[in-house]
Design a protein around this motif. Structure first.
Motif, mmCIF file in Angstrom:
data_model
loop_
_atom_site.group_PDB
_atom_site.id
_atom_site.type_symbol
_atom_site.label_atom_id
_atom_site.label_comp_id
_atom_site.label_asym_id
_atom_site.label_seq_id
_atom_site.Cartn_x
_atom_site.Cartn_y
_atom_site.Cartn_z
ATOM 1 N N MET A 1 0.853 -1.175 0.000
ATOM 2 C CA MET A 1 0.000 0.000 0.000
ATOM 3 C C MET A 1 0.895 1.232 0.000
ATOM 4 N N CYS A 2 0.793 2.027 -1.063
ATOM 5 C CA CYS A 2 1.666 3.189 -1.212
ATOM 6 C C CYS A 2 0.806 4.442 -1.304
ATOM 7 N N ASP A 3 0.778 5.211 -0.223
ATOM 8 C CA ASP A 3 -0.036 6.429 -0.156
ATOM 9 C C ASP A 3 0.548 7.314 0.932
ATOM 10 N N ASP A 4 0.629 8.622 0.681
ATOM 11 C CA ASP A 4 1.221 9.513 1.679
ATOM 12 C C ASP A 4 0.265 9.834 2.821
ATOM 13 N N SER A 5 -0.979 9.419 2.715
ATOM 14 C CA SER A 5 -1.969 9.694 3.759
ATOM 15 C C SER A 5 -2.124 8.498 4.690
ATOM 16 N N ASN A 6 -1.894 8.715 5.987
ATOM 17 C CA ASN A 6 -2.123 7.661 6.970
ATOM 18 C C ASN A 6 -3.570 7.191 6.924
ATOM 19 N N MET A 7 -4.489 8.148 6.751
ATOM 20 C CA MET A 7 -5.900 7.797 6.741
ATOM 21 C C MET A 7 -6.246 6.928 5.528
ATOM 22 N N ALA A 8 -5.703 7.275 4.366
ATOM 23 C CA ALA A 8 -5.983 6.493 3.163
ATOM 24 C C ALA A 8 -5.467 5.064 3.311
ATOM 25 N N ARG A 9 -4.267 4.923 3.866
ATOM 26 C CA ARG A 9 -3.717 3.566 4.056
ATOM 27 C C ARG A 9 -4.564 2.779 5.049
ATOM 28 N N THR A 25 2.896 -4.522 3.286
ATOM 29 C CA THR A 25 3.903 -3.500 3.568
ATOM 30 C C THR A 25 3.300 -2.140 3.241
ATOM 31 N N GLU A 26 3.513 -1.163 4.104
ATOM 32 C CA GLU A 26 3.021 0.195 3.882
ATOM 33 C C GLU A 26 4.175 1.110 3.494
ATOM 34 N N ALA A 27 3.900 2.040 2.572
ATOM 35 C CA ALA A 27 4.874 3.043 2.159
ATOM 36 C C ALA A 27 4.204 4.409 2.155
ATOM 37 N N GLY A 28 4.924 5.412 2.675
ATOM 38 C CA GLY A 28 4.353 6.751 2.802
ATOM 39 C C GLY A 28 4.634 7.682 1.651
ATOM 40 N N ASP A 29 5.416 7.237 0.671
ATOM 41 C CA ASP A 29 5.628 8.026 -0.547
ATOM 42 C C ASP A 29 6.107 7.094 -1.652
ATOM 43 N N GLY A 30 6.201 7.619 -2.862
ATOM 44 C CA GLY A 30 6.545 6.782 -4.001
ATOM 45 C C GLY A 30 7.936 6.186 -3.920
ATOM 46 N N ARG A 31 8.874 6.926 -3.360
ATOM 47 C CA ARG A 31 10.239 6.412 -3.264
ATOM 48 C C ARG A 31 10.309 5.198 -2.334
ATOM 49 N N GLN A 32 9.632 5.298 -1.181
ATOM 50 C CA GLN A 32 9.572 4.165 -0.267
ATOM 51 C C GLN A 32 8.878 2.976 -0.916
ATOM 52 N N ARG A 38 11.170 -3.227 -5.218
ATOM 53 C CA ARG A 38 12.476 -3.776 -5.623
ATOM 54 C C ARG A 38 12.920 -4.910 -4.704
ATOM 55 N N ARG A 39 12.493 -4.850 -3.440
ATOM 56 C CA ARG A 39 12.875 -5.888 -2.475
ATOM 57 C C ARG A 39 11.896 -7.065 -2.487
ATOM 58 N N GLY A 40 10.981 -7.059 -3.446
ATOM 59 C CA GLY A 40 10.054 -8.170 -3.587
ATOM 60 C C GLY A 40 8.875 -8.137 -2.644
ATOM 61 N N LEU A 41 8.594 -6.964 -2.051
ATOM 62 C CA LEU A 41 7.506 -6.850 -1.079
ATOM 63 C C LEU A 41 6.214 -6.343 -1.706
ATOM 64 N N GLY A 42 6.211 -6.166 -3.010
ATOM 65 C CA GLY A 42 5.025 -5.620 -3.669
ATOM 66 C C GLY A 42 4.643 -6.394 -4.908
ATOM 67 N N GLN A 43 4.238 -7.653 -4.736
ATOM 68 C CA GLN A 43 3.716 -8.399 -5.886
ATOM 69 C C GLN A 43 2.408 -7.782 -6.357
ATOM 70 N N VAL A 44 1.617 -7.309 -5.408
ATOM 71 C CA VAL A 44 0.412 -6.529 -5.702
ATOM 72 C C VAL A 44 0.614 -5.172 -5.057
ATOM 73 N N VAL A 125 0.433 -11.563 7.148
ATOM 74 C CA VAL A 125 1.155 -10.680 8.057
ATOM 75 C C VAL A 125 0.620 -9.283 7.820
ATOM 76 N N ARG A 126 -0.163 -8.803 8.752
ATOM 77 C CA ARG A 126 -0.823 -7.518 8.570
ATOM 78 C C ARG A 126 -0.525 -6.586 9.730
ATOM 79 N N PRO A 127 -0.138 -5.334 9.409
ATOM 80 C CA PRO A 127 0.058 -4.370 10.483
ATOM 81 C C PRO A 127 -1.273 -4.023 11.122
ATOM 82 N N GLU A 128 -1.276 -3.872 12.422
ATOM 83 C CA GLU A 128 -2.506 -3.489 13.104
ATOM 84 C C GLU A 128 -2.816 -2.026 12.806
ATOM 85 N N PRO A 129 -4.070 -1.705 12.448
ATOM 86 C CA PRO A 129 -4.426 -0.315 12.143
ATOM 87 C C PRO A 129 -4.586 0.507 13.420
#
Length: 325
Positions: A1-9, A25-32, A38-44, A125-129
């Motif tokens: 999930m790649c979004d700069d908004s905590n609420m959107a994620r 895996t959560e990412a807060g911007d496009g670079r992350q 690249r590390r194989g954490l984003g098949q979807v 494996v899911r992060p708790e919201p």
């Protein structure tokens, strides 16, 4: 999930099918996000478009250029027809418009064959919201959706692609607000249009500022015909579309109805002083939203400032409480 908004994620995390056995895996911007792929954490990849550091278009371009194995679904408030065309061209499999609902996401995943895809993680494996969503983050995401809808209308009117910013949302003290408005007033080559709004205990002013040097180019884009249609009339019409679309979308999302005043030209900039004087008492502390639009391929920019009164903040917080919980 790649979004700069905590609420959107958080919204996406809640909407994912509970029985979908995936690691998240959560990412807060496009670079992350790109680093995670690249590390194989984003098949979807569930990808936002408007982000700092690296936007969604750049992420999609990098995925294609590097030959990364990622199946991308874009979830964005940028609903311009050209945005949909571009992400498809860059390899996105689907596009969901914010705000989306849980059934829509599940149906999309199912149609793409991703719910039963091979190579899933055997254990979810899911992060708790548990991240607490701030008022600022919740309201910024609400505004993000609104400016996307407004951009889609402007894109149709002008026949261009509107480049969307990440909106700035701040609570300003009266002195900071006055300085911001006076900076605008001191620019001799600026035309400002003001429009008041009120509804359900929420009130404020929308201020749209155009650079005078760019007005002729805007008139050409609008294919203005006839001298009887003046520059000021054109700017008033454009302001009505842009401000009206933004306020209407915000109102829809928080379930209120705004009554809007007629847009007015702030003539010779002296009227900005008057705007400050009249609103001095109710603008002791102001919720200010700054949005800077630009038109791709043209040297045209305009700035929208939404100013909500201090009394409106409590009401807005109440309206956004269900998103923040």
């Amino acid at each position: 999930m790649c979004d700069d908004s905590n609420m959107a994620r958080k919204q996406v995390l809640r909407a994912l099918p509970a029985d979908w056995q995936v690691s998240i895996t959560e990412a807060g911007d496009g670079r992350q996000g790109l680093d995670a792929i690249r590390r194989g954490l984003g098949q979807v990849v569930l990808l936002d478009l408007t982000m700092p550091e690296m936007d969604g278009y750049q992420v999609l371009s990098a995925i294609r250029a590097e030959g990364l194995q990622a199946q991308v679904i874009v979830i964005s408030g940028d609903v311009q027809e050209e945005a949909l065309r571009r992400v498809r061209e860059l390899g996105a499999l689907a596009f969901l418009k914010k705000p989306f609902d849980q059934d829509e996401l599940r149906q999309t995943l199912d149609q793409l064959g991703l719910l039963n895809a091979s190579g899933q993680a055997q254990v979810a494996v899911r992060p708790e919201p548990t991240t607490e969503i701030s008022f600022r983050d919740a309201f910024r995401e609400t505004v993000n959706v609104a400016i996307g809808r407004a951009a889609a209308l402007i894109a149709k009117v002008l026949g261009v692609f509107v480049q969307l910013p990440v909106p700035n949302v701040n609570i300003l003290e009266v002195g900071e607000l006055h300085m911001a408005l006076m900076d605008a007033g001191n620019c001799n080559q600026l035309t400002a249009i003001c429009q008041g709004f009120i509804g359900s205990g929420i009130a404020g002013e929308a201020l749209l500022m155009f650079h005078d040097s760019e007005i002729a180019d805007m008139a050409q884009l609008m294919q203005r015909q006839g001298a009887e249609y003046s520059d000021l009339e054109m700017l008033l019409d454009l302001s009505s579309v842009l401000i009206g679309a933004c306020l209407s979308s915000i109102a829809d999302q928080i379930d209120v109805v705004f009554s809007q005043g007629h847009p007015q030209i702030l003539g010779q900039h002296a009227a900005i002083d008057e705007l400050i004087r009249v609103n001095r008492q109710r603008w002791k502390k102001t919720l200010a939203v700054e949005i800077s639009y630009s038109l791709e391929g043209h040297d045209i920019h305009f700035d929208l400032l939404l100013l909500f009164t201090e009394d409106s903040i409590e009401r807005l917080t109440h309206k956004l409480a269900y998103l923040m919980s």
